[in-house]
Design a protein around this motif. Structure first.
Motif, mmCIF file in Angstrom:
data_model
loop_
_atom_site.group_PDB
_atom_site.id
_atom_site.type_symbol
_atom_site.label_atom_id
_atom_site.label_comp_id
_atom_site.label_asym_id
_atom_site.label_seq_id
_atom_site.Cartn_x
_atom_site.Cartn_y
_atom_site.Cartn_z
ATOM 1 N N ARG A 30 44.430 42.700 38.540
ATOM 2 C CA ARG A 30 45.264 43.182 37.435
ATOM 3 C C ARG A 30 46.530 42.334 37.261
ATOM 4 N NH1 ARG A 30 46.222 46.661 41.645
ATOM 5 N NH2 ARG A 30 48.412 46.951 42.247
ATOM 6 N N ARG A 31 46.849 41.500 38.229
ATOM 7 C CA ARG A 31 48.012 40.632 38.136
ATOM 8 C C ARG A 31 47.705 39.294 37.463
ATOM 9 N NH1 ARG A 31 50.755 41.122 44.152
ATOM 10 N NH2 ARG A 31 51.681 43.180 43.883
ATOM 11 N N ALA A 32 46.436 38.993 37.328
ATOM 12 C CA ALA A 32 46.047 37.647 36.900
ATOM 13 C C ALA A 32 45.761 37.566 35.407
ATOM 14 C CB ALA A 32 44.818 37.189 37.670
ATOM 15 N N GLY A 33 46.269 36.512 34.788
ATOM 16 C CA GLY A 33 45.766 36.148 33.482
ATOM 17 C C GLY A 33 44.387 35.542 33.651
ATOM 18 N N MET A 34 43.492 35.886 32.767
ATOM 19 C CA MET A 34 42.120 35.387 32.861
ATOM 20 C C MET A 34 41.807 34.522 31.663
ATOM 21 S SD MET A 34 41.063 36.589 35.701
ATOM 22 C CE MET A 34 39.328 36.111 35.564
ATOM 23 N N SER A 35 41.042 33.489 31.912
ATOM 24 C CA SER A 35 40.672 32.568 30.841
ATOM 25 C C SER A 35 39.224 32.151 30.994
ATOM 26 C CB SER A 35 41.552 31.312 30.879
ATOM 27 O OG SER A 35 42.910 31.627 30.782
ATOM 28 N N TRP A 36 38.663 31.725 29.890
ATOM 29 C CA TRP A 36 37.367 31.056 29.893
ATOM 30 C C TRP A 36 37.573 29.628 29.386
ATOM 31 C CZ3 TRP A 36 32.881 32.957 31.832
ATOM 32 C CH2 TRP A 36 32.812 34.342 32.078
ATOM 33 N N GLY A 55 45.715 42.773 29.400
ATOM 34 C CA GLY A 55 44.742 42.780 28.316
ATOM 35 C C GLY A 55 45.371 42.946 26.950
ATOM 36 N N GLY A 56 46.697 42.988 26.908
ATOM 37 C CA GLY A 56 47.373 43.258 25.654
ATOM 38 C C GLY A 56 47.432 42.093 24.689
ATOM 39 N N ARG A 72 38.637 42.354 29.240
ATOM 40 C CA ARG A 72 38.680 42.554 30.685
ATOM 41 C C ARG A 72 38.661 44.032 30.995
ATOM 42 N NH1 ARG A 72 43.729 39.679 32.842
ATOM 43 N NH2 ARG A 72 43.201 40.763 34.788
ATOM 44 N N ASP A 73 38.230 44.341 32.201
ATOM 45 C CA ASP A 73 38.242 45.702 32.711
ATOM 46 C C ASP A 73 38.908 45.647 34.078
ATOM 47 O OD1 ASP A 73 37.726 48.186 33.862
ATOM 48 O OD2 ASP A 73 35.762 48.365 32.933
ATOM 49 N N TYR A 94 30.298 27.055 31.054
ATOM 50 C CA TYR A 94 31.449 27.929 30.840
ATOM 51 C C TYR A 94 31.987 28.396 32.187
ATOM 52 C CZ TYR A 94 30.659 28.005 25.838
ATOM 53 O OH TYR A 94 30.532 27.639 24.506
ATOM 54 N N TYR A 95 33.303 28.268 32.331
ATOM 55 C CA TYR A 95 33.966 28.595 33.589
ATOM 56 C C TYR A 95 34.968 29.716 33.401
ATOM 57 C CZ TYR A 95 32.248 24.015 35.113
ATOM 58 O OH TYR A 95 31.468 22.934 35.435
ATOM 59 N N CYS A 96 35.030 30.577 34.374
ATOM 60 C CA CYS A 96 36.024 31.641 34.434
ATOM 61 C C CYS A 96 37.209 31.142 35.266
ATOM 62 C CB CYS A 96 35.386 32.863 35.083
ATOM 63 S SG CYS A 96 36.463 34.273 35.333
ATOM 64 N N ASN A 97 38.411 31.454 34.816
ATOM 65 C CA ASN A 97 39.625 31.038 35.519
ATOM 66 C C ASN A 97 40.567 32.221 35.671
ATOM 67 O OD1 ASN A 97 42.695 30.126 34.839
ATOM 68 N ND2 ASN A 97 41.723 28.720 36.281
ATOM 69 N N ALA A 98 41.163 32.328 36.846
ATOM 70 C CA ALA A 98 42.199 33.328 37.105
ATOM 71 C C ALA A 98 43.483 32.625 37.501
ATOM 72 C CB ALA A 98 41.762 34.273 38.215
ATOM 73 N N ASN A 99 44.592 33.063 36.955
ATOM 74 C CA ASN A 99 45.873 32.420 37.241
ATOM 75 C C ASN A 99 46.962 33.475 37.358
ATOM 76 O OD1 ASN A 99 48.592 31.208 36.088
ATOM 77 N ND2 ASN A 99 47.415 29.528 36.964
ATOM 78 N N TYR A 100 47.750 33.407 38.429
ATOM 79 C CA TYR A 100 48.888 34.311 38.532
ATOM 80 C C TYR A 100 49.942 33.719 39.435
ATOM 81 C CZ TYR A 100 46.964 35.859 43.068
ATOM 82 O OH TYR A 100 46.496 35.911 44.360
ATOM 83 N N GLU A 101 51.146 34.258 39.310
ATOM 84 C CA GLU A 101 52.265 33.848 40.134
ATOM 85 C C GLU A 101 52.644 34.998 41.053
ATOM 86 O OE1 GLU A 101 54.286 30.825 36.825
ATOM 87 O OE2 GLU A 101 55.403 32.545 37.597
#
Length: 120
Positions: A30-36, A55-56, A72-73, A94-101
């Motif tokens: 829930r902390r991560a921005g997700m990208s494709w 998700g906003g 996302r869920d 296609y790749y899934c990416n997660a990014n957070y600080e």
């Protein structure tokens, strides 16, 4: 151990649809921005779509707007990419990416990719 596992790729005819899924584990989803992202043969990896941790907010590459939907869920630690009106030029891995600080550190994770082929 962080894992991002994509699924849902395959072969489809032009105009068809696919839904990609990304199952995340090993970090606080829930902390991560997700990208494709996607990468076609001989081309650089490019951003397809992104969604904020809540998700906003979502963001799309121009060529995907109106055809692709990222979602996302957080309860299930899943990210999705619904792809409609597929074109041959959408063929790529296609790749899934997660990014957070977290504090002073930035974390960036990638899945292994899933192949999408659009062909008649």
């Amino acid at each position: 151990q962080v894992q991002l596992v994509e699924s849902g790729g395959g072969s489809v005819q032009p105009g068809g649809s696919l839904r990609l899924s990304c199952a995340a584990s090993g970090f606080t989803f829930r902390r991560a921005g997700m990208s494709w992202y996607r990468q076609a043969p001989g081309k650089e990896r490019e951003l397809v779509a992104a969604i904020t941790s809540s998700g906003g907010e979502t963001n799309y590459a121009d060529s995907m707007k109106g055809r692709f939907t990222i979602s996302r869920d957080n309860a299930k630690s899943m990210a999705y990419l619904q792809m409609n009106s597929l074109k041959p030029e959408d063929t790529a891995v296609y790749y899934c990416n997660a990014n957070y600080e977290l504090g002073p550190n930035e974390y960036d994770y990638w899945g292994q990719g899933t192949q999408v082929t659009v062909s008649s």
